[in-house]
Structure formats: structure tokens, C-alpha cells
Design a protein around this motif. Structure first.
Motif, PDB file in Angstrom:
ATOM      1  N   PHE A 212       0.982  -1.126  -0.138  1.00  0.00           N
ATOM      2  CA  PHE A 212       0.140   0.109   0.367  1.00  0.00           C
ATOM      3  C   PHE A 212       0.845   1.364   0.080  1.00  0.00           C
ATOM      4  O   PHE A 212       0.342   1.904  -1.007  1.00  0.00           O
ATOM      5  CB  PHE A 212      -1.002  -0.056   1.355  1.00  0.00           C
ATOM      6  CG  PHE A 212      -1.356   1.391   1.356  1.00  0.00           C
ATOM      7  CD1 PHE A 212      -2.731   1.019   0.444  1.00  0.00           C
ATOM      8  CD2 PHE A 212      -1.446   2.423   2.219  1.00  0.00           C
ATOM      9  CE1 PHE A 212      -3.155   2.698   0.984  1.00  0.00           C
ATOM     10  CE2 PHE A 212      -1.914   3.344   2.866  1.00  0.00           C
ATOM     11  CZ  PHE A 212      -3.481   3.802   1.578  1.00  0.00           C
TER      12      PHE A 212
ATOM     13  N   GLN B 290       1.200   3.934  -2.887  1.00  0.00           N
ATOM     14  CA  GLN B 290       1.245   4.986  -2.732  1.00  0.00           C
ATOM     15  C   GLN B 290       2.085   6.218  -3.206  1.00  0.00           C
ATOM     16  O   GLN B 290       2.234   7.123  -3.871  1.00  0.00           O
ATOM     17  CB  GLN B 290       0.616   5.698  -1.001  1.00  0.00           C
ATOM     18  CG  GLN B 290      -0.731   4.637  -0.464  1.00  0.00           C
ATOM     19  CD  GLN B 290      -1.751   6.250  -0.894  1.00  0.00           C
ATOM     20  OE1 GLN B 290      -2.488   5.690  -1.466  1.00  0.00           O
ATOM     21  NE2 GLN B 290      -2.311   6.682   0.797  1.00  0.00           N
TER      22      GLN B 290
ATOM     23  N   ILE C  21      -4.313   4.270  -6.766  1.00  0.00           N
ATOM     24  CA  ILE C  21      -4.678   4.515  -6.454  1.00  0.00           C
ATOM     25  C   ILE C  21      -5.063   2.887  -6.109  1.00  0.00           C
ATOM     26  O   ILE C  21      -5.394   1.445  -6.083  1.00  0.00           O
ATOM     27  CB  ILE C  21      -6.608   4.341  -7.441  1.00  0.00           C
ATOM     28  CG1 ILE C  21      -6.583   5.830  -7.112  1.00  0.00           C
ATOM     29  CG2 ILE C  21      -7.401   4.049  -6.161  1.00  0.00           C
ATOM     30  CD1 ILE C  21      -6.772   6.828  -6.513  1.00  0.00           C
ATOM     31  N   TYR C  22      -5.250   2.247  -4.476  1.00  0.00           N
ATOM     32  CA  TYR C  22      -4.689   0.768  -4.204  1.00  0.00           C
ATOM     33  C   TYR C  22      -5.400   0.748  -2.872  1.00  0.00           C
ATOM     34  O   TYR C  22      -5.368   1.511  -2.219  1.00  0.00           O
ATOM     35  CB  TYR C  22      -3.649   0.228  -4.230  1.00  0.00           C
ATOM     36  CG  TYR C  22      -3.345  -0.857  -4.823  1.00  0.00           C
ATOM     37  CD1 TYR C  22      -3.389  -1.816  -5.580  1.00  0.00           C
ATOM     38  CD2 TYR C  22      -3.192  -1.779  -3.542  1.00  0.00           C
ATOM     39  CE1 TYR C  22      -3.687  -3.096  -5.810  1.00  0.00           C
ATOM     40  CE2 TYR C  22      -2.617  -3.657  -3.728  1.00  0.00           C
ATOM     41  CZ  TYR C  22      -3.039  -3.847  -5.135  1.00  0.00           C
ATOM     42  OH  TYR C  22      -3.181  -5.030  -5.419  1.00  0.00           O
ATOM     43  N   PRO C  23      -5.642  -0.608  -2.249  1.00  0.00           N
ATOM     44  CA  PRO C  23      -6.413  -0.078  -1.500  1.00  0.00           C
ATOM     45  C   PRO C  23      -5.423  -0.992   0.357  1.00  0.00           C
ATOM     46  O   PRO C  23      -4.744  -1.429  -0.284  1.00  0.00           O
ATOM     47  CB  PRO C  23      -7.987  -1.335  -1.728  1.00  0.00           C
ATOM     48  CG  PRO C  23      -7.429  -2.673  -2.151  1.00  0.00           C
ATOM     49  CD  PRO C  23      -6.505  -1.204  -3.254  1.00  0.00           C
ATOM     50  N   TYR C  24      -5.597  -0.334   0.790  1.00  0.00           N
ATOM     51  CA  TYR C  24      -5.112  -1.092   2.196  1.00  0.00           C
ATOM     52  C   TYR C  24      -5.564  -1.878   2.700  1.00  0.00           C
ATOM     53  O   TYR C  24      -7.152  -1.884   2.791  1.00  0.00           O
ATOM     54  CB  TYR C  24      -4.960   0.534   2.769  1.00  0.00           C
ATOM     55  CG  TYR C  24      -4.397  -0.682   4.745  1.00  0.00           C
ATOM     56  CD1 TYR C  24      -3.015  -0.578   4.482  1.00  0.00           C
ATOM     57  CD2 TYR C  24      -5.375  -0.410   5.728  1.00  0.00           C
ATOM     58  CE1 TYR C  24      -2.567  -1.883   6.025  1.00  0.00           C
ATOM     59  CE2 TYR C  24      -4.408  -1.657   6.570  1.00  0.00           C
ATOM     60  CZ  TYR C  24      -3.416  -1.581   6.831  1.00  0.00           C
ATOM     61  OH  TYR C  24      -3.014  -1.943   8.253  1.00  0.00           O
TER      62      TYR C  24
ATOM     63  N   TYR D 187     -10.945  -3.817   3.671  1.00  0.00           N
ATOM     64  CA  TYR D 187     -10.501  -3.104   2.540  1.00  0.00           C
ATOM     65  C   TYR D 187     -10.407  -1.471   2.915  1.00  0.00           C
ATOM     66  O   TYR D 187     -11.879  -0.856   3.551  1.00  0.00           O
ATOM     67  CB  TYR D 187     -11.306  -3.247   1.179  1.00  0.00           C
ATOM     68  CG  TYR D 187     -11.424  -4.850   0.863  1.00  0.00           C
ATOM     69  CD1 TYR D 187      -9.504  -5.361   0.275  1.00  0.00           C
ATOM     70  CD2 TYR D 187     -11.783  -6.245   1.796  1.00  0.00           C
ATOM     71  CE1 TYR D 187      -9.837  -6.912  -0.370  1.00  0.00           C
ATOM     72  CE2 TYR D 187     -12.085  -7.659   1.163  1.00  0.00           C
ATOM     73  CZ  TYR D 187     -10.596  -7.739   0.504  1.00  0.00           C
ATOM     74  OH  TYR D 187     -10.642  -8.662  -0.036  1.00  0.00           O
ATOM     75  N   GLU D 188      -9.724  -0.992   2.920  1.00  0.00           N
ATOM     76  CA  GLU D 188     -10.480   0.316   3.048  1.00  0.00           C
ATOM     77  C   GLU D 188      -9.710   1.450   1.357  1.00  0.00           C
ATOM     78  O   GLU D 188      -8.169   1.265   1.369  1.00  0.00           O
ATOM     79  CB  GLU D 188      -9.048   1.350   4.233  1.00  0.00           C
ATOM     80  CG  GLU D 188      -9.289   2.739   4.897  1.00  0.00           C
ATOM     81  CD  GLU D 188      -8.661   2.663   5.911  1.00  0.00           C
ATOM     82  OE1 GLU D 188      -7.692   4.496   5.881  1.00  0.00           O
ATOM     83  OE2 GLU D 188      -8.932   1.803   7.053  1.00  0.00           O
ATOM     84  N   THR D 189     -10.331   2.453   1.369  1.00  0.00           N
ATOM     85  CA  THR D 189      -9.879   3.557  -0.146  1.00  0.00           C
ATOM     86  C   THR D 189     -10.884   4.374   0.030  1.00  0.00           C
ATOM     87  O   THR D 189     -11.962   4.503   0.298  1.00  0.00           O
ATOM     88  CB  THR D 189     -10.587   2.398  -1.419  1.00  0.00           C
ATOM     89  OG1 THR D 189     -11.913   1.891  -1.221  1.00  0.00           O
ATOM     90  CG2 THR D 189      -9.704   1.220  -1.628  1.00  0.00           C
ATOM     91  N   ASN D 190      -9.634   5.964   0.157  1.00  0.00           N
ATOM     92  CA  ASN D 190     -10.287   6.810  -0.038  1.00  0.00           C
ATOM     93  C   ASN D 190     -10.669   7.284   1.435  1.00  0.00           C
ATOM     94  O   ASN D 190     -12.244   7.833   1.570  1.00  0.00           O
ATOM     95  CB  ASN D 190     -11.191   6.732  -1.340  1.00  0.00           C
ATOM     96  CG  ASN D 190     -10.800   6.740  -2.214  1.00  0.00           C
ATOM     97  OD1 ASN D 190      -9.495   7.354  -3.089  1.00  0.00           O
ATOM     98  ND2 ASN D 190     -11.348   6.086  -2.882  1.00  0.00           N
TER      99      ASN D 190
ATOM    100  N   TYR E 150      -8.434  -5.468  -8.834  1.00  0.00           N
ATOM    101  CA  TYR E 150      -6.809  -4.498  -9.433  1.00  0.00           C
ATOM    102  C   TYR E 150      -5.757  -5.393 -10.049  1.00  0.00           C
ATOM    103  O   TYR E 150      -6.135  -6.834  -9.864  1.00  0.00           O
ATOM    104  CB  TYR E 150      -6.275  -4.402  -7.920  1.00  0.00           C
ATOM    105  CG  TYR E 150      -6.810  -3.489  -7.097  1.00  0.00           C
ATOM    106  CD1 TYR E 150      -7.052  -2.391  -7.454  1.00  0.00           C
ATOM    107  CD2 TYR E 150      -7.537  -3.750  -6.243  1.00  0.00           C
ATOM    108  CE1 TYR E 150      -7.923  -1.688  -6.324  1.00  0.00           C
ATOM    109  CE2 TYR E 150      -8.622  -3.386  -5.458  1.00  0.00           C
ATOM    110  CZ  TYR E 150      -8.599  -2.027  -5.663  1.00  0.00           C
ATOM    111  OH  TYR E 150     -10.110  -1.589  -4.579  1.00  0.00           O
TER     112      TYR E 150
END
Length: 182
Positions: free
Chosen positions: A21, A25, A30-33, A63-66, A173
């Protein structure tokens, strides 16, 4: 059973993709944690058959995005066959909340009340040189396809999953998520 135990040892525990991640970054991608917490839960399943040789696993995926975090819990059964290790999906037990289901919140459930997922095609894994690799393609509906491919080693779990609707990817992804043991 030695192969089953080896597979289970590699895939259970707490994992995250923080290293990947952070790299994404820095590259402006754009990629999820993501986190995976995989826990054997046979002790919470009552009346398992005496000759039962599989392991049920609660998989807690986050999953965390934005800045938005969502959970995706699953209940899996892992068994050993002559041709490899099989991962079958089960429905979250009756009375559990799918949005908050976890090993910690899981109530005891009778084995006879568990329902195998009809839509998930069991994934088959093979071992080569200490690395387990495999997956499956599931046709959830006539227009929705789910693809899973995973690789487990002592150092990490590589997970590639995607959802397609009418042949167009709606989730997933280009690169597998690489989880390292936390």
C-alpha cells in the motif's frame, strides 16, 4: 493431513498489505489498504462428525479506499483430497450479522445448521516447492462472475480476486494484493 496442516499454518493469522500500500501511494496509484485475519473456528462448531478431518476458518477481510473501510467476512471449510487442498465457502451462520461477523463475535453453531454456498465454486490448491497456489471461477448469476487466484508461502499471501458483470470488471485490481504477516 500433513499437507492440510501446512496449508492452514500458512494461511491463518493476521496479515496486511501495508508495505505494498505504501509503495502504491508513493507511486500515486489508487490501491486499497487491506487486512486479512484468518482464524480456525472448529471449536465453535458443535457436533462435528467423529471422522471430520477439515478445518473451518473465519476470514475477516477489511478493505480501505479513500478513507472508507468495509468488511467482507467469510466462513470457509478447508479439506484435503488426493489431488490437493480444497477451500469451500459456507454461508454466514443464521442469526449472525454479515456486516460485523468475526471470529470474536461468532456464536457456537451446530454443524448440521451450516449451509455450503451454492454460488461459490470450491477453490483447488496445489503445493510446489513449499508454495500453495490455486483458485476458482464462480458464476454467481448468468451475468456475474467471480474469479479467485491465491498463492500462499511462508512470507506472504498473494490474493487476486475480481468480479465481472457482463464481462466488465467491477471489482479487483491489476496486481494481486500482497499480504504479509502482521
Amino acid at each position: 493431513m500433513r499437507k492440510l496442516d501446512n496449508f492452514i499454518d500458512m494461511m491463518t493469522g493476521h496479515f496486511n498489505n501495508k508495505e505494498q500500500f505504501d509503495k502504491m501511494q508513493k507511486e500515486g496509484k489508487i490501491y486499497p489498504y487491506a487486512e486479512h485475519i484468518n482464524t480456525i473456528c472448529n471449536g465453535k462448531i458443535l457436533n462435528l462428525p467423529k471422522d471430520f478431518n477439515g478445518k473451518f476458518i473465519v476470514e475477516e477481510s477489511y478493505y480501505e479506499t479513500n478513507g472508507k473501510r468495509h468488511a467482507s467476512p467469510h466462513l470457509f471449510l478447508i479439506t484435503e483430497r488426493e489431488d490437493g487442498i480444497v477451500l469451500s465457502s459456507y454461508e454466514i451462520p443464521e442469526g449472525e450479522d454479515k456486516s460485523t461477523f468475526s471470529y470474536g463475535s461468532m456464536k457456537n453453531v451446530d454443524y448440521t445448521e451450516l449451509k455450503k454456498s451454492e454460488k461459490f465454486t470450491p477453490a483447488l490448491y496445489h503445493e510446489k516447492d513449499g508454495i500453495w497456489e490455486g483458485g476458482s471461477i464462480s458464476q454467481f448469476t448468468p451475468v456475474i462472475m467471480f474469479k479467485l487466484w491465491e498463492k500462499f508461502s511462508d512470507s506472504c499471501l498473494e490474493v487476486s480476486e475480481s468480479m465481472e458483470i457482463n464481462g466488465k470488471r467491477t471489482f479487483g485490481y491489476d496486481e494481486p494484493i500482497i499480504y504479509k504477516r502482521a
